[in-house]
Write an enzyme that holds these catalytic residues in place. Structure first.
Site, PDB file in Angstrom:
ATOM      1  N   THR A  19       0.864  -1.180   0.000  1.00  0.00           N
ATOM      2  CA  THR A  19       0.000   0.000   0.000  1.00  0.00           C
ATOM      3  C   THR A  19       0.904   1.235   0.000  1.00  0.00           C
ATOM      4  O   THR A  19       2.021   1.202   0.537  1.00  0.00           O
ATOM      5  CB  THR A  19      -0.925   0.057   1.228  1.00  0.00           C
ATOM      6  N   CYS A  20       0.409   2.314  -0.567  1.00  0.00           N
ATOM      7  CA  CYS A  20       1.237   3.517  -0.718  1.00  0.00           C
ATOM      8  C   CYS A  20       1.442   4.264   0.599  1.00  0.00           C
ATOM      9  O   CYS A  20       2.337   5.101   0.702  1.00  0.00           O
ATOM     10  CB  CYS A  20       0.635   4.453  -1.756  1.00  0.00           C
TER      11      CYS A  20
END
Length: 270
Positions: A19-20
């Protein structure tokens, strides 16, 4: 520390770290690191069992090339916890690294995987200096009960968003803007923030064609002279705004005078 380990590891390992907004590394003292490792061992077992590769709650790595990239990050690093891998299933278990060199490959780019390096620092200011020496992050997570330290990180660092004593949950709050700064992104969204980001604010000026308005505009028309130029400069000069904060006091004073006058008038009549 147990709660901190749960929240930090959940944020790092969600979707196997892909996930960013996952925290990419931990900055803490050696003393805190030892306590964190101890509690993390309990958390990892609670979340994924003795063998994470057999857990149905652990995501696979998205592709073989990305899996190989993550494996390369583990070379020449000290694995304090975890490190389970399964080449056939593209599974990498939660992995905590210690004694990490800030210049090592795992610290040179976004990891995007279940690897959690720990960098040792001695003070909060040293952590802030480390953060500011790199590109501005999309998210910053601070775990402390100390309000002064919380405020230090809020005021002395720049990031897309901040969660204090938690990870990732700030992006699920629709009343908070979510977006990056610098290389981590431009603009933000969520609710009206997203509407404003993709909305062009068009300036519109409307003037009438009356004589008084035209008299005021004559100053800008040629022919020009030194006098006219000086007047134009005066008109265009930036000025400090007029302070009107005193008007409430003036109003109360005048109201008092009026009431006193009316009272005196009333007394004189009756």
């Amino acid at each position: 520390m147990y709660k901190t380990a749960k929240r930090a590891l959940w944020g790092r390992m969600l979707n196997s770290g892909q996930t960013c907004v996952a925290p990419d590394y931990i900055l803490c003292t050696k003393e805190v690191e030892e306590k964190f490792i101890k509690e993390s061992e309990k958390v990892l077992k609670q979340f994924w069992g003795d063998d994470p590769s057999k857990s149905s709650s652990l995501s696979r790595i998205v592709s073989e090339s990305h899996y190989r990239r993550l494996i390369e990050f583990l070379k020449n690093e000290h694995v304090a916890l975890g490190g389970h891998t399964n080449d056939q299933e593209l599974i990498m278990g939660p992995t905590i690294l210690t004694d990490v060199d800030p210049q090592s490959p795992v610290m040179e780019e976004e990891i995007f995987g279940p690897i959690f390096p720990i960098i040792n620092i001695h003070t909060a200011q040293e952590a802030i200096d480390f953060i500011n020496s790199r590109e501005k992050p999309l998210a910053l997570y601070v775990f402390t009960k100390n309000k002064r330290v919380q405020n230090m990180f809020l005021t002395k660092t720049s990031s897309g968003g901040v969660s204090i004593n938690d990870t990732i949950s700030h992006i699920s709050t629709e009343n908070l803007p979510f977006g990056g700064v610098g290389l981590s992104g431009m603009g933000n969204y969520h609710g009206k923030f997203g509407f404003d980001t993709f909305t062009h604010k068009k300036g519109v000026l409307l003037k009438d064609l009356g004589g008084i308005s035209e008299m005021a505009l004559n100053l800008r028309y040629p022919p020009y002279s030194n006098k006219k130029t000086n007047l134009i400069n005066i008109v265009l000069r930036k000025r400090r705004g007029i302070y009107l904060g005193f008007l409430d006091r003036v109003f109360i004073f005048l109201l008092g005078v009026l009431l006193a006058f009316l009272l005196q008038f009333y007394v004189n009549i009756f």
